[in-house]
Design a protein around this motif. Structure first.
Motif, short mmCIF file in Angstrom:
data_model
loop_
_atom_site.label_atom_id
_atom_site.label_comp_id
_atom_site.label_asym_id
_atom_site.label_seq_id
_atom_site.Cartn_x
_atom_site.Cartn_y
_atom_site.Cartn_z
N GLN A 46 0.86 -1.12 0.00
CA GLN A 46 0.11 0.09 -0.03
C GLN A 46 0.76 1.28 -0.07
O GLN A 46 0.54 1.99 -0.69
CB GLN A 46 -1.17 -0.20 1.21
CG GLN A 46 -2.02 -0.84 1.36
CD GLN A 46 -1.43 -2.46 1.63
OE1 GLN A 46 -0.47 -2.49 2.29
NE2 GLN A 46 -2.38 -3.45 1.25
N ASP B 53 2.10 1.72 -3.23
CA ASP B 53 0.92 2.56 -4.39
C ASP B 53 1.10 3.73 -4.00
O ASP B 53 0.61 4.58 -5.07
CB ASP B 53 -0.43 1.72 -3.96
CG ASP B 53 -0.62 0.56 -4.65
OD1 ASP B 53 0.15 0.11 -5.43
OD2 ASP B 53 -1.34 -0.35 -4.19
N LYS C 193 -5.62 7.07 -8.22
CA LYS C 193 -4.88 5.46 -8.27
C LYS C 193 -5.34 4.99 -9.50
O LYS C 193 -4.67 3.95 -9.99
CB LYS C 193 -5.33 4.89 -6.77
CG LYS C 193 -4.30 3.69 -6.72
CD LYS C 193 -4.78 2.97 -5.47
CE LYS C 193 -4.09 1.46 -5.34
NZ LYS C 193 -4.18 0.68 -6.72
N ASP D 249 -3.44 2.95 -12.54
CA ASP D 249 -3.55 1.79 -12.78
C ASP D 249 -4.00 1.47 -14.15
O ASP D 249 -3.13 0.56 -14.81
CB ASP D 249 -4.21 1.11 -11.64
CG ASP D 249 -3.96 0.84 -10.44
OD1 ASP D 249 -2.53 1.16 -10.07
OD2 ASP D 249 -4.62 0.60 -9.37
#
Length: 119
Positions: free
Chosen positions: A54, A57, A88, A92
């Motif tokens: 996380q 990310d 996010k 992606d």
């Protein structure tokens, strides 16, 4: 029933591993920790930073904004606060599309090489 291997995923990464993954200096990661409150890795008893997937990310999002999109640090900070989860997802999708594009470019080169070999 046969034994099935589970793929073991790392739970924590060192600052060196994260730096290598993004091809940046560890000092940049430490600096961004002071600039972005969202980037707060755990620390071991020795004080070593331990990054979860996380955390990576979050770092990927910051990296995308600052290094790839050219945002200033205050601009990236504001963007994270306003559109964190949406951002996010967009990143992606962009990364998936870049992988597909890379695959297609490779295929095109292989097809062209076959044409030259036959022609």
């Amino acid at each position: 029933m046969p034994y099935k291997d589970r793929e073991i995923e790392k739970q924590y990464f060192t600052i060196g591993e994260v730096a290598a993954q993004f091809n940046v200096a560890p000092s940049l990661i430490r600096f961004w920790e002071t600039e972005f409150e969202e980037l707060r890795p755990r620390k071991s008893k020795k004080g070593n930073r331990l990054y979860t997937p996380q955390d990576i990310d979050v770092f990927r999002t910051i990296y995308h904004l600052v290094k790839e999109r050219g945002y200033t640090i205050p601009g990236a900070r504001d963007m994270l606060k306003q559109k964190g989860p949406q951002l996010k997802e967009k990143i992606d999708v962009i990364q998936s599309l870049e992988k597909v594009r890379g695959f297609l470019v490779t295929m095109k080169k292989e097809i062209e090489a076959l044409h030259k070999a036959q022609g």
